[in-house]
Design a protein around this motif. Structure first.
Motif, PDB file in Angstrom:
ATOM      1  N   ARG A   9       0.807  -0.468   0.103  1.00 15.73           N
ATOM      2  CA  ARG A   9      -0.245  -0.235   0.037  1.00 15.73           C
ATOM      3  C   ARG A   9       0.968   1.265  -0.114  1.00 15.73           C
ATOM      4  NH1 ARG A   9      -5.724  -0.616   1.278  1.00 15.73           N
ATOM      5  NH2 ARG A   9      -5.424   1.586   0.226  1.00 15.73           N
ATOM      6  N   TYR A  10       1.597   1.346   1.153  1.00  8.00           N
ATOM      7  CA  TYR A  10       2.637   2.711   1.066  1.00  8.00           C
ATOM      8  C   TYR A  10       4.322   1.758   0.381  1.00  8.00           C
ATOM      9  CZ  TYR A  10      -1.382   4.397   3.096  1.00  8.00           C
ATOM     10  OH  TYR A  10      -2.660   5.086   2.871  1.00  8.00           O
ATOM     11  N   LEU A  11       5.279   2.691  -0.100  1.00  9.16           N
ATOM     12  CA  LEU A  11       6.783   2.033  -0.087  1.00  9.16           C
ATOM     13  C   LEU A  11       7.603   3.913  -0.219  1.00  9.16           C
ATOM     14  CD1 LEU A  11       7.004  -0.147  -3.166  1.00  9.16           C
ATOM     15  CD2 LEU A  11       7.741  -0.324  -0.895  1.00  9.16           C
ATOM     16  N   GLU A  79      13.142   0.895 -13.279  1.00  8.92           N
ATOM     17  CA  GLU A  79      14.494   0.711 -13.258  1.00  8.92           C
ATOM     18  C   GLU A  79      15.075   1.344 -12.465  1.00  8.92           C
ATOM     19  OE1 GLU A  79      16.328  -1.650 -14.909  1.00  8.92           O
ATOM     20  OE2 GLU A  79      14.288  -2.513 -15.742  1.00  8.92           O
ATOM     21  N   SER A  80      15.467   2.908 -12.195  1.00  8.51           N
ATOM     22  CA  SER A  80      16.496   3.523 -11.659  1.00  8.51           C
ATOM     23  C   SER A  80      15.250   4.843 -10.985  1.00  8.51           C
ATOM     24  CB  SER A  80      17.500   5.111 -12.153  1.00  8.51           C
ATOM     25  OG  SER A  80      17.931   5.590 -11.729  1.00  8.51           O
ATOM     26  N   ALA A  81      14.480   4.475  -9.981  1.00  9.79           N
ATOM     27  CA  ALA A  81      13.604   5.629  -9.209  1.00  9.79           C
ATOM     28  C   ALA A  81      14.231   6.922  -9.279  1.00  9.79           C
ATOM     29  CB  ALA A  81      13.112   4.782  -7.900  1.00  9.79           C
ATOM     30  N   SER A  82      12.843   7.771  -9.709  1.00  9.12           N
ATOM     31  CA  SER A  82      13.248   9.628  -9.841  1.00  9.12           C
ATOM     32  C   SER A  82      12.869  10.085  -9.049  1.00  9.12           C
ATOM     33  CB  SER A  82      14.059   9.865 -11.117  1.00  9.12           C
ATOM     34  OG  SER A  82      12.458   9.847 -11.747  1.00  9.12           O
ATOM     35  N   THR A  83      12.341  11.204  -8.493  1.00  6.37           N
ATOM     36  CA  THR A  83      11.497  11.809  -7.829  1.00  6.37           C
ATOM     37  C   THR A  83      10.390  12.427  -7.985  1.00  6.37           C
ATOM     38  OG1 THR A  83      13.265  13.955  -8.134  1.00  6.37           O
ATOM     39  CG2 THR A  83      13.231  12.683  -5.957  1.00  6.37           C
ATOM     40  N   ASN A  84      10.405  12.325  -9.536  1.00 14.25           N
ATOM     41  CA  ASN A  84       9.433  12.660 -10.137  1.00 14.25           C
ATOM     42  C   ASN A  84       8.311  11.706 -10.613  1.00 14.25           C
ATOM     43  OD1 ASN A  84      10.631  11.330 -12.061  1.00 14.25           O
ATOM     44  ND2 ASN A  84      10.805  13.072 -14.146  1.00 14.25           N
ATOM     45  N   GLN A  85       8.618   9.983 -10.422  1.00 16.09           N
ATOM     46  CA  GLN A  85       8.550   8.878 -10.265  1.00 16.09           C
ATOM     47  C   GLN A  85       7.628   9.088  -8.894  1.00 16.09           C
ATOM     48  OE1 GLN A  85      11.286   6.946 -11.307  1.00 16.09           O
ATOM     49  NE2 GLN A  85       9.956   5.912 -13.370  1.00 16.09           N
ATOM     50  N   THR A  86       7.343   9.595  -7.896  1.00 13.13           N
ATOM     51  CA  THR A  86       6.401  10.114  -6.956  1.00 13.13           C
ATOM     52  C   THR A  86       4.974  10.074  -6.999  1.00 13.13           C
ATOM     53  OG1 THR A  86       8.121  10.365  -5.051  1.00 13.13           O
ATOM     54  CG2 THR A  86       5.962  10.911  -4.271  1.00 13.13           C
ATOM     55  N   SER A  87       4.513   8.668  -6.607  1.00 14.29           N
ATOM     56  CA  SER A  87       3.049   8.850  -7.774  1.00 14.29           C
ATOM     57  C   SER A  87       2.033   7.538  -7.237  1.00 14.29           C
ATOM     58  CB  SER A  87       3.010   8.897  -9.093  1.00 14.29           C
ATOM     59  OG  SER A  87       1.817   8.415  -9.230  1.00 14.29           O
ATOM     60  N   MET A  88       0.496   7.487  -6.672  1.00  9.77           N
ATOM     61  CA  MET A  88       0.086   6.802  -7.075  1.00  9.77           C
ATOM     62  C   MET A  88       0.183   5.455  -7.676  1.00  9.77           C
ATOM     63  SD  MET A  88      -2.009   4.681  -4.708  1.00  9.77           S
ATOM     64  CE  MET A  88      -3.080   6.277  -3.621  1.00  9.77           C
ATOM     65  N   TYR A  89       0.157   4.476  -7.324  1.00  7.66           N
ATOM     66  CA  TYR A  89      -0.109   3.729  -9.447  1.00  7.66           C
ATOM     67  C   TYR A  89      -1.189   2.694  -8.885  1.00  7.66           C
ATOM     68  CZ  TYR A  89       4.558   5.473 -10.000  1.00  7.66           C
ATOM     69  OH  TYR A  89       6.068   6.238 -10.429  1.00  7.66           O
ATOM     70  N   LEU A  90      -1.872   2.219  -9.693  1.00  7.45           N
ATOM     71  CA  LEU A  90      -3.362   1.634  -9.597  1.00  7.45           C
ATOM     72  C   LEU A  90      -3.124   0.219 -11.061  1.00  7.45           C
ATOM     73  CD1 LEU A  90      -6.086   4.722  -9.634  1.00  7.45           C
ATOM     74  CD2 LEU A  90      -5.099   2.568  -7.439  1.00  7.45           C
ATOM     75  N   CYS A  91      -3.352  -0.526 -10.260  1.00  7.21           N
ATOM     76  CA  CYS A  91      -3.480  -1.593 -11.588  1.00  7.21           C
ATOM     77  C   CYS A  91      -4.765  -1.771 -11.920  1.00  7.21           C
ATOM     78  CB  CYS A  91      -2.642  -3.214 -10.566  1.00  7.21           C
ATOM     79  SG  CYS A  91      -2.800  -4.687 -11.197  1.00  7.21           S
ATOM     80  N   ALA A  92      -5.124  -2.974 -12.711  1.00  2.00           N
ATOM     81  CA  ALA A  92      -6.808  -2.646 -13.293  1.00  2.00           C
ATOM     82  C   ALA A  92      -6.149  -4.105 -14.119  1.00  2.00           C
ATOM     83  CB  ALA A  92      -6.970  -2.155 -13.607  1.00  2.00           C
ATOM     84  N   SER A  93      -7.332  -5.075 -14.101  1.00  4.48           N
ATOM     85  CA  SER A  93      -7.840  -5.859 -14.870  1.00  4.48           C
ATOM     86  C   SER A  93      -8.942  -6.063 -15.648  1.00  4.48           C
ATOM     87  CB  SER A  93      -7.257  -7.821 -14.317  1.00  4.48           C
ATOM     88  OG  SER A  93      -8.123  -7.824 -13.579  1.00  4.48           O
ATOM     89  N   SER A  94      -9.045  -6.380 -16.423  1.00  6.55           N
ATOM     90  CA  SER A  94     -10.438  -6.715 -17.401  1.00  6.55           C
ATOM     91  C   SER A  94     -10.510  -7.368 -18.421  1.00  6.55           C
ATOM     92  CB  SER A  94     -10.788  -5.430 -18.314  1.00  6.55           C
ATOM     93  OG  SER A  94      -9.843  -5.727 -19.020  1.00  6.55           O
ATOM     94  N   LEU A  95     -11.935  -8.346 -18.729  1.00  9.38           N
ATOM     95  CA  LEU A  95     -12.180  -8.739 -20.235  1.00  9.38           C
ATOM     96  C   LEU A  95     -12.537  -7.651 -21.130  1.00  9.38           C
ATOM     97  CD1 LEU A  95     -14.320 -11.697 -18.636  1.00  9.38           C
ATOM     98  CD2 LEU A  95     -11.856 -11.655 -18.403  1.00  9.38           C
ATOM     99  N   PRO A 104      -6.244  -1.977  -4.883  1.00 13.44           N
ATOM    100  CA  PRO A 104      -6.764  -0.779  -4.101  1.00 13.44           C
ATOM    101  C   PRO A 104      -5.114   0.806  -4.034  1.00 13.44           C
ATOM    102  CG  PRO A 104      -5.153  -2.130  -3.274  1.00 13.44           C
ATOM    103  CD  PRO A 104      -6.135  -2.633  -4.013  1.00 13.44           C
ATOM    104  N   GLY A 105      -4.578  -0.075  -4.717  1.00 14.56           N
ATOM    105  CA  GLY A 105      -3.202   1.585  -5.205  1.00 14.56           C
ATOM    106  C   GLY A 105      -1.961   1.300  -4.220  1.00 14.56           C
ATOM    107  N   THR A 106      -0.302   1.827  -4.838  1.00 15.02           N
ATOM    108  CA  THR A 106       0.293   1.719  -4.212  1.00 15.02           C
ATOM    109  C   THR A 106       0.641   2.860  -4.242  1.00 15.02           C
ATOM    110  OG1 THR A 106       1.312  -0.609  -4.651  1.00 15.02           O
ATOM    111  CG2 THR A 106       2.856   1.240  -3.499  1.00 15.02           C
ATOM    112  N   ARG A 107       0.818   4.380  -2.818  1.00 15.88           N
ATOM    113  CA  ARG A 107       1.545   4.957  -2.554  1.00 15.88           C
ATOM    114  C   ARG A 107       2.928   5.431  -2.609  1.00 15.88           C
ATOM    115  NH1 ARG A 107      -0.250   9.511  -2.864  1.00 15.88           N
ATOM    116  NH2 ARG A 107      -2.051   9.455  -2.111  1.00 15.88           N
ATOM    117  N   LEU A 108       3.876   4.983  -3.518  1.00 18.09           N
ATOM    118  CA  LEU A 108       5.291   5.030  -3.764  1.00 18.09           C
ATOM    119  C   LEU A 108       5.427   7.069  -3.688  1.00 18.09           C
ATOM    120  CD1 LEU A 108       8.097   3.937  -4.436  1.00 18.09           C
ATOM    121  CD2 LEU A 108       7.798   4.555  -6.828  1.00 18.09           C
TER     122      LEU A 108
END
Lengths: 111, 113
Positions: A9-11, A79-95, A104-108
């Motif tokens: 949930r948080y990283l 590959e090499s995290a940068s400060t501008n990649q600080t964000s909420m990341y959401l995964c989704a799936s579908s047919l 629920p998202g990962t806040r990085l």
């Protein structure tokens, strides 16, 4: 019920670190997606996959890669995290269809 | 690039009032226009959707109005409740497209008690 789970949930990571975000879905969906969510910018598609080992770039793929070795699992890699990649990341799936099921998202935070 | 433009970015409504969120699109090939609702700490979830050959769709207190000639659609929440406080995303779906959905920028709705 469809369930999409995300590994964290948080990283908090440091600049330059390699970061793995994991997503697992339990509904045998062919399609999986990674979005990032930022205030005022909505949901922006990073990468998506329509089959195992298949991937397509979304709108903002720079600085990211993905892996889909099994149907139920879709990983996002910084590959090499940068400060501008600080964000909420959401995964989704579908047919095929209008309904995507989101985790629920990962806040990085990258410091 | 396919785009969906959404406004306003934030909206504050009194309990019992009507909340209205607007979206505009460019690509006339879109086949479906869903709205997603996201509560804090959760991922977005499908709320309601409309096809472009229908001018209005209602589900309970939620109504989508669709204007094909203007390439605009809107979400109306009647008798807004504090439990409706969430972020709302409009989207557009293109059949045959692997990426499927293009989302708007989101509207943060706050309904005051």
């Amino acid at each position: 019920d469809v369930k999409v789970t995300q590994s964290s949930r948080y990283l908090v990571k440091r600049t330059g670190e390699k970061v793995f975000l994991e997503c697992v879905q339990d509904m045998d969906h062919e399609n999986m997606f990674w979005y990032r969510q930022d205030p005022g910018l909505g949901l922006r598609l990073i990468y998506f996959s329509y089959d195992v080992k298949m991937k397509e770039k979304g709108d903002i793929p720079e600085g990211y890669s993905v892996s889909r070795e099994k149907k139920e699992r879709f990983s996002l890699i910084l590959e090499s995290a940068s400060t501008n990649q600080t964000s909420m990341y959401l995964c989704a799936s579908s047919l095929l269809g209008i309904e995507q099921y989101f985790g629920p998202g990962t806040r990085l935070t990258v410091t | 690039q396919q785009q969906v433009k959404q406004s306003p970015q934030s909206l504050i409504v009194q309990k019992g009032g009507i909340s209205i969120i607007n979206c505009a699109y460019e690509n006339t090939a879109f086949d479906y226009f869903p709205w997603y609702q996201q509560f804090p700490g959760k991922g977005p979830a499908l709320l309601i959707a409309i096809r472009p050959d229908v001018s209005e769709k209602k589900e309970g207190r939620f109504t989508i109005s669709f204007n094909k000639s203007a390439k605009q659609f809107s979400l109306h929440i009647m008798d807004s409740q504090p439990g409706d406080s969430a972020t709302y995303f409009c989207a557009a779906w293109l059949s045959g497209s692997a990426r499927q959905l293009t989302f708007g920028s989101g509207t943060q709705l706050t309904v005051l008690p």
